[in-house]
Design an enzyme around this catalytic site. Structure first.
Site, PDB file in Angstrom:
ATOM      1  N   LYS A 151      32.392 -44.548 -21.618  1.00 45.62           N
ATOM      2  CA  LYS A 151      30.940 -44.291 -21.543  1.00 45.62           C
ATOM      3  C   LYS A 151      30.668 -42.785 -21.387  1.00 45.62           C
ATOM      4  CE  LYS A 151      26.522 -45.449 -21.113  1.00 45.62           C
ATOM      5  NZ  LYS A 151      25.803 -44.478 -20.375  1.00 45.62           N
ATOM      6  N   GLU A 155      26.382 -38.300 -27.309  1.00 44.50           N
ATOM      7  CA  GLU A 155      24.903 -38.385 -27.256  1.00 44.50           C
ATOM      8  C   GLU A 155      24.300 -36.977 -27.095  1.00 44.50           C
ATOM      9  OE1 GLU A 155      23.384 -41.651 -24.659  1.00 44.50           O
ATOM     10  OE2 GLU A 155      22.634 -39.982 -23.465  1.00 44.50           O
TER      11      GLU A 155
HETATM   12  O1  LIG Z   1      23.591 -43.132 -19.918  1.00 53.36           O
HETATM   13  C1  LIG Z   1      22.501 -42.829 -20.337  1.00 53.36           C
HETATM   14  C2  LIG Z   1      22.160 -42.909 -21.763  1.00 53.36           C
HETATM   15  O2  LIG Z   1      23.262 -43.310 -22.533  1.00 53.36           O
HETATM   16  C3  LIG Z   1      21.522 -42.338 -19.333  1.00 53.36           C
HETATM   17  O3  LIG Z   1      20.207 -42.352 -19.801  1.00 53.36           O
HETATM   18  C4  LIG Z   1      21.952 -40.980 -18.817  1.00 53.36           C
HETATM   19  O4  LIG Z   1      21.155 -40.621 -17.716  1.00 53.36           O
HETATM   20  C5  LIG Z   1      21.874 -39.902 -19.899  1.00 53.36           C
HETATM   21  O5  LIG Z   1      22.536 -38.733 -19.475  1.00 53.36           O
HETATM   22  P1  LIG Z   1      21.737 -37.436 -18.977  1.00 53.36           P
HETATM   23  O6  LIG Z   1      20.848 -37.927 -17.825  1.00 53.36           O
HETATM   24  O7  LIG Z   1      22.793 -36.485 -18.526  1.00 53.36           O
HETATM   25  O8  LIG Z   1      20.911 -36.957 -20.143  1.00 53.36           O
END
Ligand SMILES: O=C(CO)[C@H](O)[C@H](O)COP(=O)(O)O
Length: 325
Positions: free
Chosen positions: A188, A195
């Site tokens: 993850k 992401e």
């Molecule tokens: O796991 C997630 C999405 O996949 C969460 O929304 C996570 O908080 C996203 O990471 P960040 O807060 O660092 O942008």
């Protein structure tokens, strides 16, 4: 099946709702009385504390912790470890640091308890769309809880079949048993690192489009472009079509200048850990590293790219940026 849920926020509450819809029995705890009573009204059994949760579940129990990574998760896990019996399973579905999950797995194993670290992707949309699950832990335990996972994932119809694919059918439903403890959260973490990179790519591209009418350009080369229309068109048939683009187009349709966002972008840890993992394995990860640093830089600048990132985070995770200091 029975499942206890600790933490009924944006993720935990909707996981319980999706399980109830599939006919599972959920015992629900949150420190916020209103949150647990709300789930009670929807069919869960609300309990006022962790001992009451343990008493309400039949052995072997399964309890899912869905709390912010760090101290809150550690505290719940240690408290429950002192209340549970050998054979019971504790699940951490939050965005915990994977090395914490390796440590916690060993700590629980020494007490005869089982542990699953489950990276859970789906955010505020998971109730309707399902959750992609990345699971770390013992195979027999993962298989025992299969009815729970099968109810949570998006299902086979969420994506067209991959030609030539054979093997474990579970990934085609939207969940993977990635390996032993730590593997779920490691997977993850890298998902979130990717992401960051994808978000940053959209943010930079849209920032260039946004500035294509800059007065610094020769007059005959200035372009006034309609970002809501461009992103809407890209959603259909383009190479960059994706859920992130869907959310971006949605944000731009509602607020074309993204005036509701300051350009200051937060982060909750996984991007930093991804870069650390790259360093520890000597893997060159310039895009993911730059995407992390761009978030740090965003805190000193008010760029359109930062507003795009914030709009995306609000879109998938319901995250609201804190007011600017
Ligand atoms: O796991 C997630 C999405 O996949 C969460 O929304 C996570 O908080 C996203 O990471 P960040 O807060 O660092 O942008």
């Amino acid at each position: 099946m029975q499942l206890g849920m600790v933490g009924l926020g944006r993720m935990g509450g909707n996981i319980v709702r999706r399980l109830l819809k599939a006919g599972h029995h959920c015992v629900a705890f949150d420190r916020d009385t209103a949150a647990r009573e709300a789930l009670g009204a929807e069919g869960a059994l609300p309990v006022a504390d962790l001992p009451a949760m343990v008493a309400a579940l039949e052995a072997p129990r399964a309890i899912w912790i869905m709390l912010p990574a760090g101290a809150a998760t550690e505290e719940a896990l240690v408290t429950l470890a002192g209340l549970l019996s050998p054979g019971d399973v504790l699940i951490d579905g939050g965005n915990s640091m994977w090395k914490d999950s390796v440590r916690r797995g060993a700590m629980l194993r020494a007490k005869g308890l089982h542990f699953l670290d489950i990276g859970t992707s789906g955010g505020v949309w998971g109730l309707a769309r399902g959750y992609c699950l990345m699971i770390g832990g013992e195979d027999a335990v993962v298989r025992r809880l299969d009815p729970i996972f099968a109810a949570l994932v998006p299902g086979k119809e969420a994506a067209p079949p991959t030609p030539g694919r054979t093997g474990d059918p579970r990934p085609e439903q939207g969940y993977v048993h990635a390996g032993p403890n730590g593997a779920g959260h490691f997977t993850k973490m890298i998902h979130n690192g990717i992401e960051y990179g994808m978000m940053q790519a959209f943010a930079e591209g849209l920032d260039i489009l946004h500035h294509a009418d800059s007065p610094t350009l020769p007059e005959d080369q200035r372009l006034t472009l309609n970002l809501p229309d461009i992103t809407e068109a890209w959603r259909r048939g383009s190479v960059v079509a994706s859920w992130l683009l869907d959310l971006t187009a949605q944000a731009l349709a509602q607020d074309p200048q993204l005036e509701g966002f300051s350009g200051h972008v937060s982060d909750s840890g996984e991007g930093r850990w991804t870069v650390q993992a790259a360093v520890e394995t000597a893997v060159s990860a310039p895009v993911l590293s730059a995407a992390l640093y761009a978030r740090f830089t965003s805190r000193d600048e008010d760029r359109f790219s930062g507003k795009v990132l914030s709009a995306q985070r609000k879109g998938f995770g319901g995250h609201l940026e804190p007011p600017k200091p």
